[in-house]
Design an enzyme around this catalytic site. Structure first.
Site, PDB file in Angstrom:
ATOM      1  N   GLY A   1       2.315 -22.085  -2.133  1.00  0.00           N
ATOM      2  CA  GLY A   1       1.375 -23.000  -2.774  1.00  0.00           C
ATOM      3  C   GLY A   1       0.825 -22.466  -4.075  1.00  0.00           C
ATOM      4  O   GLY A   1       1.182 -21.392  -4.533  1.00  0.00           O
TER       5      GLY A   1
ATOM      6  N   GLU B 176      -0.819  -8.755  -5.256  1.00  0.00           N
ATOM      7  CA  GLU B 176      -2.177  -9.242  -5.499  1.00  0.00           C
ATOM      8  C   GLU B 176      -2.185 -10.734  -5.829  1.00  0.00           C
ATOM      9  O   GLU B 176      -3.080 -11.468  -5.412  1.00  0.00           O
ATOM     10  CB  GLU B 176      -2.837  -8.445  -6.618  1.00  0.00           C
ATOM     11  CG  GLU B 176      -3.144  -6.994  -6.261  1.00  0.00           C
ATOM     12  CD  GLU B 176      -4.116  -6.858  -5.100  1.00  0.00           C
ATOM     13  OE1 GLU B 176      -4.836  -7.830  -4.796  1.00  0.00           O
ATOM     14  OE2 GLU B 176      -4.149  -5.782  -4.493  1.00  0.00           O
TER      15      GLU B 176
ATOM     16  N   ASP C 230     -13.214  -9.049  -4.796  1.00  0.00           N
ATOM     17  CA  ASP C 230     -12.604 -10.252  -4.245  1.00  0.00           C
ATOM     18  C   ASP C 230     -13.544 -10.845  -3.200  1.00  0.00           C
ATOM     19  O   ASP C 230     -14.674 -10.388  -3.036  1.00  0.00           O
ATOM     20  CB  ASP C 230     -11.217  -9.939  -3.663  1.00  0.00           C
ATOM     21  CG  ASP C 230     -11.299  -9.119  -2.370  1.00  0.00           C
ATOM     22  OD1 ASP C 230     -12.377  -8.567  -2.063  1.00  0.00           O
ATOM     23  OD2 ASP C 230     -10.271  -9.029  -1.667  1.00  0.00           O
TER      24      ASP C 230
ATOM     25  N   CYS D  40     -18.339  -1.251  12.066  1.00  0.00           N
ATOM     26  CA  CYS D  40     -18.409  -1.131  10.612  1.00  0.00           C
ATOM     27  C   CYS D  40     -18.895   0.255  10.185  1.00  0.00           C
ATOM     28  O   CYS D  40     -19.929   0.737  10.683  1.00  0.00           O
ATOM     29  CB  CYS D  40     -19.346  -2.191  10.038  1.00  0.00           C
ATOM     30  SG  CYS D  40     -19.455  -2.136   8.229  1.00  0.00           S
TER      31      CYS D  40
ATOM     32  N   CYS E  30     -16.033  -7.090   8.734  1.00  0.00           N
ATOM     33  CA  CYS E  30     -17.144  -7.899   8.208  1.00  0.00           C
ATOM     34  C   CYS E  30     -16.669  -9.330   7.987  1.00  0.00           C
ATOM     35  O   CYS E  30     -16.585  -9.830   6.862  1.00  0.00           O
ATOM     36  CB  CYS E  30     -17.658  -7.275   6.915  1.00  0.00           C
ATOM     37  SG  CYS E  30     -19.231  -7.946   6.336  1.00  0.00           S
TER      38      CYS E  30
ATOM     39  N   ARG F 243       0.811  -1.212   0.000  1.00  0.00           N
ATOM     40  CA  ARG F 243       0.000   0.000   0.000  1.00  0.00           C
ATOM     41  C   ARG F 243       0.850   1.270   0.000  1.00  0.00           C
ATOM     42  O   ARG F 243       0.318   2.369  -0.050  1.00  0.00           O
ATOM     43  CB  ARG F 243      -0.931   0.004   1.221  1.00  0.00           C
ATOM     44  CG  ARG F 243      -2.047  -1.029   1.134  1.00  0.00           C
ATOM     45  CD  ARG F 243      -2.915  -1.018   2.372  1.00  0.00           C
ATOM     46  NE  ARG F 243      -4.039  -1.934   2.214  1.00  0.00           N
ATOM     47  CZ  ARG F 243      -4.844  -2.315   3.212  1.00  0.00           C
ATOM     48  NH1 ARG F 243      -4.649  -1.830   4.428  1.00  0.00           N
ATOM     49  NH2 ARG F 243      -5.841  -3.159   2.991  1.00  0.00           N
TER      50      ARG F 243
ATOM     51  N   CYS G 153     -26.810  -1.405   6.366  1.00  0.00           N
ATOM     52  CA  CYS G 153     -26.599  -2.836   6.112  1.00  0.00           C
ATOM     53  C   CYS G 153     -27.889  -3.639   6.287  1.00  0.00           C
ATOM     54  O   CYS G 153     -28.442  -3.740   7.394  1.00  0.00           O
ATOM     55  CB  CYS G 153     -25.521  -3.375   7.042  1.00  0.00           C
ATOM     56  SG  CYS G 153     -25.132  -5.107   6.736  1.00  0.00           S
TER      57      CYS G 153
ATOM     58  N   TYR H 105     -10.283  -9.628 -11.315  1.00  0.00           N
ATOM     59  CA  TYR H 105      -9.913  -8.964 -10.068  1.00  0.00           C
ATOM     60  C   TYR H 105      -8.506  -8.371 -10.144  1.00  0.00           C
ATOM     61  O   TYR H 105      -8.296  -7.189  -9.838  1.00  0.00           O
ATOM     62  CB  TYR H 105      -9.995  -9.920  -8.873  1.00  0.00           C
ATOM     63  CG  TYR H 105      -9.311  -9.319  -7.668  1.00  0.00           C
ATOM     64  CD1 TYR H 105      -9.947  -8.325  -6.930  1.00  0.00           C
ATOM     65  CD2 TYR H 105      -8.014  -9.680  -7.328  1.00  0.00           C
ATOM     66  CE1 TYR H 105      -9.302  -7.708  -5.856  1.00  0.00           C
ATOM     67  CE2 TYR H 105      -7.353  -9.065  -6.269  1.00  0.00           C
ATOM     68  CZ  TYR H 105      -7.998  -8.083  -5.552  1.00  0.00           C
ATOM     69  OH  TYR H 105      -7.353  -7.456  -4.506  1.00  0.00           O
TER      70      TYR H 105
END
Length: 351
Positions: free
Chosen positions: A78, A34, A132, A196, A186, A22, A202, A114
């Site tokens: 992996g 990513e 995502d 949140c 969340c 970031r 929501c 994505y």
């Protein structure tokens, strides 16, 4: 919508984690992060990310490196097809440069919707919403949408909702905020709704049905495999060949093997391993004559194995074989120690 955007940005400025990817606008570094973050937690990715960039600081360096070096640095993450894909894509990106739109990025191997949108948004400021797993969960609960998000239609519906969230604003911080809410507030099982920034609107929170969103994808049924590894040695080297026999670690270099899908786990085996939905029971055995052809094998020094077969499957096999004396310096032929076949097995009843 504007109030939601404002709430997200304020919350993100106060609560975002300080993550290395970031702190940059470099499309190469963002892209690598990513890909690594797929199927892996952020905290676990950080050391891999930093070490990878030390070894391959630029897309040019990555493109010019051998795939064995890339796989070695990917060891432990992996899903090794990801490493092969970034190596292939790096060669094209080195030649042509990084496109600045997600539509163009999609033409490179390994760039799905994505990843392409994330790089275009975070590095180049394109108005592109990311979708995502975290964003899917946040949007499903926020809007009260129950769709099969793994299908083309369901994903399109959620993508449309995500696109609306970045309308008329810089997409990057909104995308980051949505993902951060999903990753830290969340949560799948115990969402912290009181923390949140989107709680006021929501739908799931108002109905008390947070656990019903998003819909649960039916998991693939586990497959049980009985695999027999055939070990060959020659003057301190170990024989490897490309796996075309079993569906896991397909086309990767492993010890020669045979495998069959079975209904129940075998009565005895040397060790157990899991790859995605494959439950693998491994037996280490002497080499059959049909597997001795040197032309079909890649001979590798034991200290170089990590470069060509960096998989935890191979690491387990080596560790187990070492406890049985297989890597004793006196072994220089294709024969295993006499005690090898009879020792080291695990009884199914005791496993």
């Amino acid at each position: 919508m504007k109030q939601e955007q404002k709430s997200l940005l304020v919350w993100y400025s106060l609560n975002s984690r300080d993550l290395p990817w970031r702190r940059t606008k470099d499309p190469y570094k963002i892209w690598i992060s990513e890909i690594m973050l797929q199927q892996t937690r952020a905290a676990a990715v950080i050391p891999y990310y930093e070490n990878f960039l030390k070894r391959f600081p630029t897309v040019q360096k990555l493109a010019r490196s051998k795939i064995e070096s890339v796989l070695e640095m990917w060891s432990g993450l992996g899903y090794y097809s990801r490493a092969r894909n970034i190596h292939k894509a790096a060669q094209g990106l080195h030649k042509n440069g990084f496109p600045k739109t997600y539509q163009e990025l999609l033409s490179f191997v390994g760039f799905g919707p994505y990843t392409a949108r994330a790089v275009a948004s975070f590095a180049f400021g394109q108005s592109a919403a990311v979708l995502d797993g975290n964003v899917i969960r946040v949007l499903s609960r926020l809007r009260g949408v129950k769709v099969e998000w793994w299908t083309t239609g369901g994903r399109k519906e959620l993508q449309d909702l995500a696109d609306k969230m970045v309308e008329s604003v810089d997409s990057a911080p909104i995308n980051q905020a949505m993902m951060e809410v999903g990753a830290t507030v969340c949560l799948p099982l115990s969402p912290n709704c009181l923390l949140c920034p989107l709680q006021a609107n929501c739908v799931a929170r108002k109905s008390g049905e947070q656990s019903s969103y998003p819909l649960k994808k039916v998991k693939k049924k586990n497959e049980i495999w009985h695999v027999k590894l055939f070990l060959q040695t020659n003057k301190g080297q170990i024989g490897f060949c490309k796996n075309t026999t079993v569906p896991f670690l397909r086309n990767e270099l492993l010890w020669p093997l045979q495998g069959e899908k079975v209904k129940t786990k075998p009565k005895s085996y040397h060790f157990k391993h899991s790859v995605t939905h494959h439950e693998i029971y491994v037996e280490i055995s002497t080499v059959r004559p049909s597997l001795r052809a040197k032309s079909s094998l890649v001979w590798v020094q034991t200290d170089k194995i990590k470069k060509i077969s960096p998989f935890s499957f191979t690491t387990k096999a080596i560790k187990h074989a070492k406890t049985m004396g297989f890597f004793d310096t006196s072994i220089t032929s294709n024969k295993l120690p006499k005690h090898f076949e009879a020792s080291g097995r695990v009884s199914a009843s005791k496993a």
